[in-house]
Design a protein around this motif. Structure first.
Motif: not given
Length: 308
Positions: A6, A10, A13, A74, A80, A83
């Protein structure tokens, strides 16, 4: 998804969003000492000049708005890693919601067939046609578009049924599936009768569908006592099989995995494992009834269906 993955997503991104903002800012601004748009020194045919003209402000601002929109997207829909976003949206929920809507439409369309006996549905040409369509979409991959099957896949148009051909038995097969297991007996038979034992039993099994073939057949005669000591538990002393456990009748002329001596010997030596998948969750009870009615009608022609 684990926390490590994760955070990895993140970071990717964030780097992409920041990189896009920086790229827009860096390419849009003019710096002291930059040449004028007309000072590219690229001229063709004396009067065609290449300019270096920046994008209009409104176009640059539109790119910034697109980045802001992506951040909001998002934040609401997720993206993400683990999430889920403020909206708690997921493709699984979307699929289940759409599926429930379509299932409700199907239930309404097939409501008149709900709970009806298979043989009664088979007397309705419209129902049989619907069952044929469902069969073509769901079952033809194994049994073929004509339902005649192939090696390892049963022919559904004849009157041979390893698990019984009654309407209720066919419905149970469609809904809950079947699993037929023929254990490998090669090692056991070799211990009982030597290295030719499998061929002896194969010859005897082959002779069951042709009683005259047992006469003056040395190999079949050698295989008979081994068959009677090992195979009768499933196929019976007379070779008629046992539909409650899917043991096939060995006295007819139908062979699911081939009727040559080599194919029969391979079945005895190595065993077979046939699986009919359950379709209860995929089709539901009513559509399973329609498919079962179509399949039952294949081996029970119009005259038999009318009589039943």
């Amino acid at each position: 998804m684990s926390n490590g993955w994760s955070w990895y997503v993140i970071a990717l991104v964030a780097v992409n969003i920041v990189g896009c903002v920086w790229l827009l800012w860096w390419t849009a601004r003019r710096r002291p000492g930059d040449p004028k748009p007309t000072d590219t020194s690229h001229v063709w045919d004396d009067d065609i000049t290449e300019y270096n003209k920046p994008l209009p402000k409104w176009w640059i601002n539109l790119f910034y708005l697109t980045i802001i929109f992506s951040i909001g997207y998002i934040a609401w829909f997720g993206g993400l890693g683990g999430y889920k976003g403020y909206g708690k949206w997921s493709s699984t929920q979307e699929h289940d919601r759409e599926k429930s809507v379509q299932d409700a439409k199907l239930d309404e369309a097939f409501a008149s067939y709900k709970g009806k006996p298979i043989d009664e549905i088979a007397r309705d040409p419209a129902a049989v046609s619907i069952g044929h369509s469902i069969f073509a979409n769901t079952c033809s991959g194994c049994h073929g578009s004509s339902a005649k099957g192939a090696i390892g896949y049963p022919n559904l148009t004849d009157d041979v049924w390893h698990w019984s051909g009654t309407p209720d038995a066919i419905l149970q097969t469609v809904m809950d599936g079947r699993e037929g297991v023929m254990p490998p007996w090669g090692t056991v038979l070799t211990g009982m009768g030597g290295e030719n034992a499998v061929d002896y039993v194969a010859s005897y099994v082959q002779s069951l569908s042709d009683p005259k073939g047992l006469q003056n057949n040395f190999m079949a005669a050698q295989g008979k006592p081994m068959y009677e000591g090992l195979c009768v538990a499933c196929h019976g002393a007379d070779g008629k099989g046992n539909p409650t456990m899917g043991a096939p009748d060995l006295t007819d002329d139908y062979w699911l995995y081939g009727d040559s001596k080599a194919q029969i010997a391979a079945t005895i030596r190595n065993g077979r494992h046939g699986v009919m998948p359950a379709h209860r969750e995929l089709l539901g009870e009513t559509r399973s009834r329609l498919v079962a009615a179509y399949v039952w009608s294949l081996s029970n022609g119009p005259s038999k269906v009318a009589a039943n």
